[in-house]
Design an enzyme around this catalytic site. Structure first.
Site, short mmCIF file in Angstrom:
data_model
loop_
_atom_site.label_atom_id
_atom_site.label_comp_id
_atom_site.label_asym_id
_atom_site.label_seq_id
_atom_site.Cartn_x
_atom_site.Cartn_y
_atom_site.Cartn_z
N ASP A 309 30.53 -23.49 21.19
CA ASP A 309 30.05 -22.06 21.33
C ASP A 309 29.70 -21.84 22.64
O ASP A 309 29.59 -22.64 23.38
CB ASP A 309 28.79 -21.57 20.39
CG ASP A 309 28.45 -20.22 20.34
OD1 ASP A 309 29.45 -19.45 20.52
OD2 ASP A 309 27.27 -20.11 20.91
N ASP A 503 24.38 -23.27 18.69
CA ASP A 503 22.95 -23.19 18.72
C ASP A 503 22.47 -23.51 17.50
O ASP A 503 21.32 -23.40 17.34
CB ASP A 503 22.42 -22.13 19.47
CG ASP A 503 22.84 -20.98 19.03
OD1 ASP A 503 23.37 -20.79 17.90
OD2 ASP A 503 22.81 -19.68 19.43
N ASP A 507 25.20 -19.89 14.18
CA ASP A 507 26.49 -20.25 13.78
C ASP A 507 26.52 -21.10 12.63
O ASP A 507 27.38 -21.94 12.62
CB ASP A 507 26.83 -21.31 15.16
CG ASP A 507 27.31 -20.55 16.40
OD1 ASP A 507 28.01 -19.39 16.07
OD2 ASP A 507 26.74 -20.90 17.39
#
Length: 609
Positions: A309, A503, A507
């Protein structure tokens, strides 16, 4: 252990004293039962439960057989060395477990509950959310909370693996497991003990051993079939040759069969291989990396694709103004002040970064008719002037020509009374160790590094170029990220794995969908600990290559044990069947090999970056 020592003394007496016949046999028998009585009882107990082919059964059959053919000293010696080997194995295993217990010795013993001016020492489980506790210098933080009074320096090594203390002050959070190094703190409790960070981490580590790696499962199944095969082979070795070979003696072939039984015990594999993975999990936690099971640790050896990410993982997740460009009569300082006034009522991170960059005191009473346009920008009246702040789409709708290049940064255009005045460039800073970590991953054999982001394509491509990322998916919604992971997983080679690093807060669906979900910077994050398979307790990307390196180190040691144990046992089994090995070689091939394998497995704990 006292019985084993007493039996060893009697065994020595039977060898040394000048006695023969029945007295000598009785001495050997007494020594044998003192040393091996526990093993015999376990074998009988397991037989009644249907567990026939274990090491207790093998040792009992081998030693009883030795007595049956008159080899009394060897019968006692095999049992004695087996017990000595078991003692050292238990010692090695307990030492390894203690290393992890010491490392994870973060469970608080008490909490100082504050009721007004009265402070009472209580069990942390009795403290409720909203209560206030006092933490003195040198004490562990017993529960997660927010500092009400005081400032200090916190030792976070038990949770993060970091040796550098973390400074904390009023309004900041402290987590259970931290150690207060300096000041006196008064803390308001935010989570009860069962929901606290320390409780979740301890539960995670305790449950890790229950998730076996494929190699562990293979060895368990292997031993289940291997042991009965060698028992029946030994039985055939004792009976068939004397019947078909002229001059062959039953006593000779029974002795060979007994050696075969002793050697065949698979305890070297059954003990050392789970210990290897347990040690790997412990070594990882020492580095601030929590692995939820041996299966995930082993899976790290098959990773070919790592997906990151962007915001908060590869970047700091904190926007900052990097440049102010004036295209009109206003100076850069005046533009920034005007933009800060316009953004002062917005809670968006980009708006807040503009307000933070401005160094002039804001008079927000000048802002009139404020209007926020979702996905476009802001319109407001400031001191009688019409202010327009936003992206190029907003300015296009208003018929205003912009004068900025799309260079991979977020741009806020500024117009006053429909006259273009300039723009502000804003960027999310890339983490200092991101590029180094990606390079290290590729050195460790990762073939593809991918980035997922909801940000604009140009911004994403700039970050990817700076970091050496192979593929980018941009402008994604949360559900689009899951679809991207599924697409990437479908393109993997057979037996290869995909890691997703996020994180851990927003997610969770993607962490769950990936082969291995890794939560970054998840200290105290319930969502991360729940959703991820591996939790990096700090926001350092450098921990990910370390996790892969520990997995590789663990795999090497586990396979060293497998090859060594099977190799030595195979050689001595053949020698025993051919009459070239004695019971002493058999003892080494069983007890000695097991002990060496266990000690080798303990090396996993000593991994250093």
């Amino acid at each position: 252990m006292k019985g084993v020592i007493a039996g060893a003394v009697l065994f020595a007496a039977a060898l040394i004293l000048p006695v023969d016949g029945l007295p000598k046999l009785l001495l050997f028998l007494l020594a044998y039962f003192l040393i091996g009585g526990e093993v015999i009882l376990r074998a009988v107990r397991n037989l009644t439960r249907g567990q026939v082919f274990d090491e207790n059964f093998l040792m009992t059959i081998a030693t009883v057989g030795a007595f049956a053919i008159g080899e009394y000293p060897e019968g006692v010696a095999v049992m004695l060395f087996y017990q000595i080997g078991e003692f050292f194995q238990d010692y090695a295993v307990n030492k390894s477990r203690k290393s992890i217990a010491d490392l994870m010795d973060i469970r608080p013993d008490y909490a100082n509950l504050a009721r007004g001016d009265e402070i009472t020492k209580v069990n942390p489980q009795k403290v409720k959310k909203g209560d206030e506790i006092v933490i003195r210098p040198g004490e562990k933080v017993p529960l997660d909370g927010v500092i009400l009074v005081g400032s200090s320096s916190m030792d976070t090594a038990a949770l993060t693996g970091e040796s550098i203390p973390r400074d904390v002050k009023v309004g900041e959070s402290v987590l259970s497991g931290f150690i207060n190094k300096q000041g006196l703190l008064r803390v308001k409790v935010e989570k009860e003990f069962n929901e606290s960070t320390v409780s979740k981490i301890l539960e995670l580590v305790e449950n890790a051993a229950s998730k076996k790696a494929p190699t562990e499962n293979f060895i368990t199944k292997f031993a289940r079939y291997y042991t009965p095969v060698v028992v029946f082979f030994a039985l055939g070795l004792a009976i068939i040759p004397p019947l078909v070979i002229e001059g062959a003696l039953f006593s000779d072939w029974i002795y060979r069969a007994l050696i075969f039984l002793v050697v065949s015990c698979p305890c070297a594999l059954v003990i050392s291989i789970p210990l290897g993975f347990f040690g790997g999990i412990g070594g990882a936690s020492r580095q601030g990396i929590l692995v939820k099971g041996g299966n995930y640790l082993e899976a790290l050896n098959s990773v070919s694709t790592v997906v990151f990410d962007k915001t908060g993982t590869l970047t700091e997740g904190k926007f900052q103004v990097v440049d102010v460009i004036s295209s009109g009569e206003m100076s850069g300082e005046e533009l920034l002040y005007l933009a800060a006034l316009g953004e002062s009522h917005s809670s968006h991170p980009i708006a807040q970064s503009v307000v933070k960059a401005n160094k002039t005191k804001l008079d927000t009473s000048l802002v009139k008719e404020y209007k926020e346009l979702a996905g476009l920008g802001v319109m407001a009246e400031i001191d009688g002037k019409k202010l327009l702040l936003g992206n190029s789409s907003l300015f296009k709708d208003e018929g205003i020509t912009v004068k900025a290049e799309d260079n991979g940064k977020t741009i806020i255009h500024i117009a006053v009374d429909l006259e273009y005045q300039g723009y502000i460039q804003i960027a999310d800073k890339i983490k200092s160790n991101a590029k180094e970590s990606i390079q290290r991953l590729k050195q460790l054999g990762v073939q593809n590094v991918v980035m997922l982001t909801g940000d604009r394509e140009q911004v994403a491509l700039q970050v990817a170029e700076d970091l050496g990322i192979d593929k980018v998916y941009s402008e994604l919604l949360p559900q689009d990220k899951v679809a991207a992971i599924e697409e990437l997983t479908g393109g993997l080679q057979k037996n290869k794995k995909l890691i997703f690093v996020g994180d851990g807060i927003n997610d969770a669906p993607v962490l769950a969908r990936a082969d291995i979900g890794v939560a970054m910077g998840a200290l105290g994050s319930d969502a991360a600990i729940e959703a991820a398979d591996i939790v990096l307790m700090t926001d350092e990307l450098t921990k990910l290559p370390v996790a892969l390196d520990i997995a590789s180190w663990t795999k090497r040691i586990v396979w060293q044990n497998i090859i060594f144990a099977l190799g030595v046992k195979g050689i001595v089994l053949v020698m025993g069947a051919a009459g070239m090995a004695t019971m002493w070689e058999a003892v080494f091939a069983d007890v000695g090999v097991a002990l060496i394998a266990v000690l080798n497995a303990m090396r996993v704990m000593r991994y250093k970056v």
